[in-house]
Scaffold this motif. Structure first.
Motif, PDB file in Angstrom:
ATOM      1  N   LEU A   1       0.832  -1.210   0.000  1.00 35.13           N
ATOM      2  CA  LEU A   1       0.000   0.000   0.000  1.00 35.13           C
ATOM      3  C   LEU A   1       0.863   1.255   0.000  1.00 35.13           C
ATOM      4  O   LEU A   1       0.352   2.348   0.072  1.00 35.13           O
ATOM      5  N   ARG A   2       2.172   1.071  -0.017  1.00 33.11           N
ATOM      6  CA  ARG A   2       3.054   2.229  -0.047  1.00 33.11           C
ATOM      7  C   ARG A   2       3.971   2.123  -1.241  1.00 33.11           C
ATOM      8  O   ARG A   2       4.233   1.033  -1.737  1.00 33.11           O
ATOM      9  N   LEU A   3       4.487   3.245  -1.634  1.00 34.09           N
ATOM     10  CA  LEU A   3       5.445   3.248  -2.722  1.00 34.09           C
ATOM     11  C   LEU A   3       6.663   4.010  -2.260  1.00 34.09           C
ATOM     12  O   LEU A   3       6.547   4.962  -1.498  1.00 34.09           O
ATOM     13  N   GLY A   4       7.824   3.594  -2.761  1.00 36.51           N
ATOM     14  CA  GLY A   4       9.040   4.319  -2.434  1.00 36.51           C
ATOM     15  C   GLY A   4       9.659   3.820  -1.144  1.00 36.51           C
ATOM     16  O   GLY A   4       9.380   2.715  -0.685  1.00 36.51           O
ATOM     17  N   PRO A   5      10.506   4.642  -0.542  1.00 33.48           N
ATOM     18  CA  PRO A   5      11.282   4.192   0.619  1.00 33.48           C
ATOM     19  C   PRO A   5      10.411   3.826   1.813  1.00 33.48           C
ATOM     20  O   PRO A   5      10.836   3.038   2.661  1.00 33.48           O
ATOM     21  N   ALA A   6       9.202   4.390   1.875  1.00 36.30           N
ATOM     22  CA  ALA A   6       8.339   4.095   3.019  1.00 36.30           C
ATOM     23  C   ALA A   6       8.042   2.600   3.096  1.00 36.30           C
ATOM     24  O   ALA A   6       7.767   2.059   4.160  1.00 36.30           O
ATOM     25  N   ARG A   7       8.117   1.952   1.949  1.00 35.21           N
ATOM     26  CA  ARG A   7       7.789   0.533   1.883  1.00 35.21           C
ATOM     27  C   ARG A   7       8.758  -0.315   2.695  1.00 35.21           C
ATOM     28  O   ARG A   7       8.353  -1.088   3.564  1.00 35.21           O
ATOM     29  N   ALA A   8      10.056  -0.120   2.421  1.00 35.74           N
ATOM     30  CA  ALA A   8      11.066  -0.886   3.165  1.00 35.74           C
ATOM     31  C   ALA A   8      11.026  -0.512   4.635  1.00 35.74           C
ATOM     32  O   ALA A   8      11.229  -1.362   5.507  1.00 35.74           O
ATOM     33  N   GLN A   9      10.747   0.753   4.886  1.00 34.85           N
ATOM     34  CA  GLN A   9      10.692   1.220   6.268  1.00 34.85           C
ATOM     35  C   GLN A   9       9.594   0.478   7.033  1.00 34.85           C
ATOM     36  O   GLN A   9       9.787   0.042   8.168  1.00 34.85           O
ATOM     37  N   LEU A  10       8.466   0.298   6.368  1.00 33.06           N
ATOM     38  CA  LEU A  10       7.346  -0.374   7.028  1.00 33.06           C
ATOM     39  C   LEU A  10       7.719  -1.807   7.379  1.00 33.06           C
ATOM     40  O   LEU A  10       7.456  -2.269   8.491  1.00 33.06           O
ATOM     41  N   VAL A  11       8.360  -2.491   6.424  1.00 36.08           N
ATOM     42  CA  VAL A  11       8.738  -3.880   6.695  1.00 36.08           C
ATOM     43  C   VAL A  11       9.699  -3.937   7.873  1.00 36.08           C
ATOM     44  O   VAL A  11       9.566  -4.761   8.781  1.00 36.08           O
ATOM     45  N   ALA A  12      10.662  -3.004   7.888  1.00 38.07           N
ATOM     46  CA  ALA A  12      11.638  -2.997   8.978  1.00 38.07           C
ATOM     47  C   ALA A  12      10.952  -2.715  10.312  1.00 38.07           C
ATOM     48  O   ALA A  12      11.255  -3.356  11.321  1.00 38.07           O
ATOM     49  N   ASP A  13      10.015  -1.762  10.309  1.00 38.12           N
ATOM     50  CA  ASP A  13       9.305  -1.430  11.552  1.00 38.12           C
ATOM     51  C   ASP A  13       8.521  -2.628  12.066  1.00 38.12           C
ATOM     52  O   ASP A  13       8.544  -2.942  13.254  1.00 38.12           O
ATOM     53  N   CYS A  14       7.825  -3.288  11.137  1.00 34.32           N
ATOM     54  CA  CYS A  14       7.019  -4.445  11.527  1.00 34.32           C
ATOM     55  C   CYS A  14       7.909  -5.525  12.115  1.00 34.32           C
ATOM     56  O   CYS A  14       7.563  -6.161  13.112  1.00 34.32           O
ATOM     57  N   ARG A  15       9.071  -5.742  11.480  1.00 38.30           N
ATOM     58  CA  ARG A  15       9.968  -6.783  11.952  1.00 38.30           C
ATOM     59  C   ARG A  15      10.439  -6.466  13.373  1.00 38.30           C
ATOM     60  O   ARG A  15      10.470  -7.329  14.250  1.00 38.30           O
ATOM     61  N   ALA A  16      10.779  -5.193  13.581  1.00 39.73           N
ATOM     62  CA  ALA A  16      11.260  -4.800  14.905  1.00 39.73           C
ATOM     63  C   ALA A  16      10.162  -5.037  15.939  1.00 39.73           C
ATOM     64  O   ALA A  16      10.424  -5.556  17.030  1.00 39.73           O
ATOM     65  N   ALA A  17       8.920  -4.701  15.571  1.00 39.42           N
ATOM     66  CA  ALA A  17       7.822  -4.873  16.512  1.00 39.42           C
ATOM     67  C   ALA A  17       7.569  -6.355  16.763  1.00 39.42           C
ATOM     68  O   ALA A  17       7.327  -6.785  17.888  1.00 39.42           O
TER      69      ALA A  17
END
Lengths: 828, 537
Positions: free
Chosen positions: A795-811
């Motif tokens: 649902l995101r495009l650009g750098p926010a996409r990888a950021q979301l995956v990283a955030d989810c993983r951390a959580a």
């Protein structure tokens, strides 16, 4: 299909020369075969066997270094050596993947500089490690020194392993090479985990479904290929192929069955094999060719067998067959038929297994432990053989063109002959007037029919579904129509045949026909045919419809039409009329974002991507806004379908903003469907960076439930595994007790011990069943969470996409439920 | 240790007014109990605590004190590798490699130590009852993994027989290593008045996990006193979650529990994770122990060395390094490691004894004598030490001391050592040329321990000298049966058969000798002669 090469070289053995063959007398799990130089010098074969063991076959290690083999194995088969040189490693868990590769091993006390890079010429420094994947961990093992390097937790399992230096995934290397350090990537349940040489997690990526195969190579995803980049190619069980460059997906493709093997060819291209017997090649992100045969292709390997620098595609089959095809056009170069009763191919690897010199051999490992080696034919030998004209690549381009023309000529001649015959027949009166009128034409229209009642259709109402309506011009009648779909399972199987119904059948069908689709009746009465289709996912599809039409239904001369049909991306959605819309329950979730373009562009995109069976989408003249409500098609209950958009309601709204640009709202309760729509819209608008506001209350609720379930399952798992181990200890002691009693001649005691052993054994079996059920539940929940992360990322495009995956993983790692939910919704 | 003192203030308030038996008047009973605890007088401490708890069962300070006292009472230092049980030996499949390369496994001691010239060469250094080279210091681990010596022992009931036999004469092996723990810590089996102190089955472990001080004491209690690793694992897992997965203590306890249950891989993972938080010596030791159980000495050495880097002056890690080298058969590396240990701890008995053994077997009995005398000065007083002193004296030419030393050894020796001492007396007697004394000593040794294979072999040789070939032959064959890893028995038997003209039997036995010790020069020579005979005829 393209078997024209078989006639030329099928029987000859010029492509590959059998070099050696021996049997290890151990069964090998399919796909779990690797070859590595564990001591830095001599190649060894590492294969997983059932029962949680990995065996190593090292024919070249000095005999003294290899321990005396266990009794009962004499090495009569081994060609060059006397001992069988097979060693077993206990993993004690079901092995799911085996890989080998170099990774620096840092041992305490060694100088870091010495350990970080292999010194050329020093073989022991560049020795390979063995990587073993199980359902819950990834083990790196140093075979040479009999020591674990690391055991990493892989909660999603490690169904496939690959070792490489992958920029953006592996940790950056501080050494002079400048590139990335080697990392092992474990592909599991909807996720990819990369581990560095200490076993700590270097990257975590999401993909869809269980990973079934992986490969690495340069420029596999297409696009510009620079020297340092390496792509990670991942195939998952839902038939998707993805190429990751760093943590970005650069290529996505859908195949028709589960991928069993992937192998990188020249930079930018790779070969694949599918479980339904397809072998093919992608180049630059596009499929170059594919060939389908009966059977199950179990492995594929890039192997240059004619020394022309262009590797051929070697494929192994469940029947034991091995064949080689050219990588540029798929022409068959060589085929080794399986001997009767031989087991299937478990894996293909290439290595200089004979250590004869420079040439690598293709090593074919059978599921029964048969190892066959094939030498590529020598370049000179190939040149010599060219005189015989049997090697395909020696054929000149002129010959090929001539062949094509000849084939065309044959077809034309056939057609002419048949026309002549029918003219003759009409003239002589053998057929009365079966001739087909000159202007006969057949057309195909795809449309969605059926009307839902109030958003969630009640079961009695006709379901909205997608149909291909095959119509013909007035003076001919359709005899039959065949729709073919090679890309995706639009039909049950690859094709669907429709024939006109007659008499009573037709009347019954008419009675069942949908209410309110009035123009249907007229068309069907005209002899149109209707083929039901269920697009499995939101993707543009190309189908072929072959229709056979004659002047009359009873005519004996027919004309066949071949009509290509292209379905738009969202063919599985039907637009609601306004009266329906009023009754529908509109979804509560959705996304909202702003675009720079005018709403007209959105309307254009709607017209391109959806079936406009209710008239084209337009911007309303007074508000300047564009609005459309859709409902997902729903195949009838009896046709199995995996389509997720059954009966869902989707609302697309685009209204102009005062400051220019468009405010877009997509409303849908399914995150996955919304993501598809968003991706398509963004792609057509050329948007590269987009972070929409989103809210999916229903999905978030279910994810919350899943997170709780995962936590519970984890706690239970700990206790269960402790119970199991405790039971195993009791079994051990009872066995010894019983044996002790037997040696003492205490038969009563022995019987008692064995009776208790049986009870404990039964308990253990029960515990195991519990544990298996728990594992299943855990895996299911994890898979759904990973899928949710992936969808949210889409649902995101650009750098926010990888950021979301990283955030989810951390959580996820810290079990932070609130953090997970806010990361998913991008509330950071 | 600190947690007991922290709550003194609160505890004294709750002490009752009535006098507690065993506590002097005007002394706070809780304080007195703590005093007893710190003086390691656990029994009175427990009694006072029991009394106090009867008055107020909800006094957490007293409860904690009693838990700790009970734990300390039953505490065993388990950082060394413990003896494995029969079941573990026979059914253990923890080892990663079934047939590892030489020098990379502790299960194949003979492979790399067979290097001629090293002090672990079996022709120079005798082997223990389980077929490993005799170490200078008796450790449970040196006796472990007996069953995987030679190929012949690996199969059938011979293996079961050897697995059942304990490391010490006349003792049996425990069934499983957990079973051994129960035997060691009989505390859990003792009946206590008023039922067990803590009924683990009824505890809500999650509630305890939220109180770190109580939970830590309870966890150790479960591990050391109750020997209930399952419950300990449950508690530790819950506590790890409460602490946010970042407390090394709980991870190390989790690992200890897993280790006791036999889940090596889980233990390994927890220990690695614990070491990620803080380099703790105990965790390094435990990690190495796990690797040794997995038969990965290289990984164990790595763990120990990393620990030694993190805490350079810790002796236990250096000792562990040295032990591991010795287990693998790297005599030279072990020697250096033991020397390093002595550099930091000049009175490490294990290092001194190991060095002494090395020097003794590398033909420097004078140096060995110096080491043993150092041990004597340190206050060690045991049959083994006097025995070794006697041997060193004899080989160093100090004959006057020799027999005195053996006298003392004999007067101190218990059942498990006396046969060895008599065997050595016989050795000395042979050296002195007193074959009658030697004969008698060996007979006594065999009377003390009927399965003393070395004595049998020597007695066999003496019988041969007396021209009683049949007796000798039967002695050799029973030694072969008892200790198939002793190449001497096979070689002597083979030589006897050869001389008697039974070449086939000689060939069979000499092959066995070569399997037990592939580098034995005399066996090789005999084999060569036999082969020549066979090919000629």
């Amino acid at each position: 299909m393209s078997d024209h090469g078989a006639a030329a070289s099928g029987g000859s053995r010029r492509g590959l020369m059998p070099a050696f063959e021996f049997n290890l007398r151990t069964s090998v799990q399919s796909g779990q075969v690797a070859v590595g130089k564990f001591n830095g010098r001599h190649p060894s074969l590492a294969c997983a066997t059932p029962g949680g063991k990995v065996f190593l076959h090292s024919p070249h290690e000095p005999a003294a270094a290899v321990a005396p083999a266990s009794s009962g194995e004499d090495g009569a088969e081994a060609p060059a050596t006397t001992a069988p040189h097979v060693r077993f490693l206990n993993v004690n868990r079901q092995v799911t993947a085996v890989a080998t590769g170099y990774m620096p091993v840092r041992r305490a006390g060694e100088a870091a500089a010495e350990a970080s890079e292999p010194v050329p010429g020093d073989a022991s420094a560049s020795r390979d490690l063995l990587f073993v994947g199980t359902a819950s961990s990834c083990l790196a093992y140093d075979v040479q020194s009999n020591a674990d390097v690391f055991v990493a937790d892989a909660t999603d399992g490690a169904a496939a392993l690959v070792v490489d230096r992958l920029p953006g995934i592996s940790p950056a290397d501080d050494a002079a090479t400048g590139g990335a350090a080697p990392a092992v990537v474990a592909g599991g349940n909807c996720s990819l985990q990369a581990f560095d040489e200490t076993g700590s997690e270097a990257a975590w990526l999401v993909t869809s479904d269980q990973v079934s195969a992986m490969a690495t190579g340069r420029g596999l995803g297409g696009g510009a290929v620079d020297a340092s980049s390496r792509d990670l190619l991942v195939a998952s069980e839902d038939m998707e192929l993805r190429a990751f460059r760093g943590d970005n997906v650069v290529m996505e493709a859908t195949e028709t069955a589960a991928v069993t093997g992937l192998s990188a060819l020249a930079p930018g291209s790779f070969a694949y094999s599918l479980s339904n017997g397809t072998v093919g090649v992608y180049r630059g992100g596009q499929r170059l060719w594919r060939v389908k045969a009966r059977g199950n292709a179990t492995a594929c390997l890039a192997f240059d067998l004619d020394a022309d620098g262009d590797p051929e595609v070697l494929s192994g089959w469940a029947s034991g067959k091995v064949e080689a095809r050219r990588s540029d056009n798929g022409a068959l170069v060589y085929r080794e038929r399986a001997a009767a009763g031989s087991a299937g191919v478990a894996g293909l690897v290439s290595s200089d297994y004979r250590m004869g010199g420079s040439d690598d051999q293709a090593v074919v490992v059978g599921a029964d432990g048969t190892v066959r080696g094939f030498l590529p034919v020598e370049a000179e030998a190939a040149a010599a053989a060219a005189g015989g004209g049997s090697l395909m690549d020696e054929k000149g381009a002129d010959d090929k063109a001539l062949d094509d023309l000849q084939a065309q000529k044959r077809v034309a001649e056939l057609r002419l002959r048949s026309l002549k015959a029918s003219v003759q027949a009409i003239k002589t009166g053998a057929i009365s007037s079966g001739a087909i009128p000159a202007g006969a034409a057949v057309g195909v229209v795809a449309r969605v029919v059926g009307r839902p009642r109030g958003g969630l259709p009640d079961p009695a109402a006709p379901r909205p579904r997608l149909e291909l309506l095959v119509r013909c011009s007035a003076r001919v009648q359709l005899r039959c129509a065949v729709a073919l779909s090679l890309d995706a399972a639009v039909f049950d199987g690859e094709s669907c045949v429709a024939v006109p119904l007659r008499g009573a059948d037709a009347a019954a069908a008419a009675a069942q026909r949908l209410v309110g689709t009035d123009h249907d009746e007229a068309a069907l009465a005209n002899g149109a045919l209707c083929i039901a289709a269920t697009p499995p996912r939101n993707a543009a599809l190309s189908l072929r419809v072959k229709a056979v039409a004659g002047a009359r239904a009873t005519a004996d001369r027919f004309l066949s039409f071949d009509i290509p049909v292209t379905l738009p991306e969202f063919a599985g959605w039907r637009r609601m009329r306004e009266d329906e819309e009023a009754k529908a329950v509109l979804p509560e979730g959705g996304v909202a974002f702003a675009l720079k373009d005018r709403p007209e562009r959105v309307a254009m995109w709607l017209n391109r991507s959806f079936l406009a069976s209710e008239g084209p989408f337009e911007v309303s003249p007074d508000t300047g806004a564009c609005r459309a409500v859709f409902v997902g098609v729903q195949p009838s209950a009896e046709t199995p379908s995996t389509a997720a958009h059954n009966g869902l309601v989707l609302v697309v709204e685009a209204s102009p903003q005062p400051a220019g640009g468009t405010a877009v709202r997509l409303r849908c309760d399914s995150m996955a469907e919304t993501a598809d729509v968003l991706q398509s819209l963004a792609a057509s608008m050329g948007v590269e960076e987009l972070v929409p506001r989103m809210a999916f209350p229903a999905e978030m609720r279910s994810i919350k439930g899943l997170l709780v379930a995962v936590q519970e399952a984890n706690t239970v798992r700990l206790r269960l595994s402790a119970d199991l181990a405790d039971g195993a200890n009791r079994v051990k002691s009872l066995v010894v007790r019983a044996e002790d009693a037997r040696m003492r001649g205490d038969i009563v005691g022995m019987r008692g011990a064995y009776a208790r052993l049986m009870t404990v054994n039964g308990e253990l079996a029960g515990e195991h069943a519990k544990r298996a059920a728990n594992h299943e539940a855990l895996m299911g929940a994890l898979r759904r969470i990973n899928t949710a992360v992936q969808t949210a990322a889409r649902l995101r495009l650009g750098p926010a996409r990888a950021q979301l995956v990283a955030d989810c993983r951390a959580a996820l790692k810290t079990n932070n439920m609130a953090g997970m939910l806010s990361a998913l919704q991008g509330a950071a | 240790m600190a947690s007991a003192e922290v709550i003194t203030g609160k505890a004294s308030a709750s002490a009752g007014s009535a006098p507690v038996p065993g506590v002097p008047a005007n002394v706070d009973p809780v304080f007195y109990a703590q005093l007893k605890f710190r003086r390691r007088q656990y029994e009175p401490c427990i009694d006072i605590c029991t009394e106090l708890l009867q008055r107020n069962p909800y006094d957490r300070a007293v409860w904690l004190l009693k838990t700790r006292a009970l734990t300390e009472q039953a505490y065993v230092d388990d950082t060394d590798l413990e003896e494995q049980g029969v079941a573990d030996l026979l059914m253990d499949d923890n080892a990663m490699a079934q047939a590892p390369r030489p020098g990379t496994s502790i299960n194949r001691p003979g492979t790399s130590s067979a290097r001629p010239g090293s002090s672990l060469d079996p022709s120079i250094r005798p082997v223990t009852a389980s077929g490993r080279p005799m170490s200078g210091f008796l450790r449970p681990s040196t006796a472990a993994t007996a069953a995987s010596g030679t190929a012949r022992m690996r199969t059938g009931s011979a293996r079961a027989n050897s697995a059942f036999r304990g490391a010490r004469a006349g003792s049996a092996r425990p069934l499983t290593s957990l079973g051994r723990r129960v035997r060691l810590g009989t505390a859990s089996m003792l009946s206590q008045k008023g039922g067990p102190f803590i009924d683990v089955q009824r505890l809500d472990l999650r509630k305890y996990a939220k109180r770190p001080q109580l939970a830590k004491a309870l966890c150790d209690f479960l591990l050391y006193h109750d020997n209930n690793p399952r419950k300990a694992v449950e508690l530790a897992a819950a506590a790890t979650v409460v602490m946010g997965y970042s407390d090394w203590f709980w991870k190390s306890r989790l690992a200890k529990g897993y280790y006791m249950i036999g889940l090596m891989r889980e233990a390994e993972r927890q220990l690695r994770s614990a070491l990620g938080h803080q380099p703790i010596v105990e965790c390094f030791l435990e990690l190495g122990k796990v690797y040794l159980r997995l038969d990965q000495p290289a990984a164990a050495l790595d763990a120990f060395s990393r620990g030694a880097e993190a805490s350079p002056s810790d002796v236990s890690l250096k000792l562990a390094v040295a032990r591991t080298h010795e287990l693998v058969g790297e005599a030279q590396l072990a020697l250096e490691a033991f020397r390093r240990v002595l550099h930091y701890d000049a009175s490490s008995a294990e290092a001194i004894a190991s060095l002494a053994a090395h020097h003794f077997y590398s033909d420097q009995p004078e140096v060995a004598l110096k080491h043993y005398r150092r041990l004597l000065q340190m206050g060690l007083f045991s049959a083994e030490l006097w025995n070794n002193l006697g041997l060193s004296c004899f080989h160093a030419g100090q004959y006057d001391m020799t027999l005195t030393c053996f006298d003392r050894a004999l007067s101190l020796a218990g059942d498990d050592a006396i046969a060895d001492v008599w065997h050595n007396v016989a050795q000395v007697a042979v050296g002195l040329g007193d074959s009658a004394l030697a004969y008698q000593a060996l007979k006594v040794a065999l009377a003390a321990d009927a399965s003393h294979a070395e004595s049998m072999i020597n007695l066999g040789v003496l019988e041969l000298r007396r021209d009683r070939a049949d007796t000798a032959r039967s002695l050799f064959s029973s030694a072969q049966r008892l200790a198939p890893h002793l190449f001497e028995a096979w070689f002597n038997g083979a030589l006897l058969s050869y001389k008697l003209g039974d070449f086939q039997e000689a060939y069979r036995q000499v092959s066995q000798a070569l399997e037990a010790y592939p580098g034995h020069a005399d066996s090789l020579e005999l084999m060569k002669q036999l082969r020549r005979l066979f090919t000629l005829t």
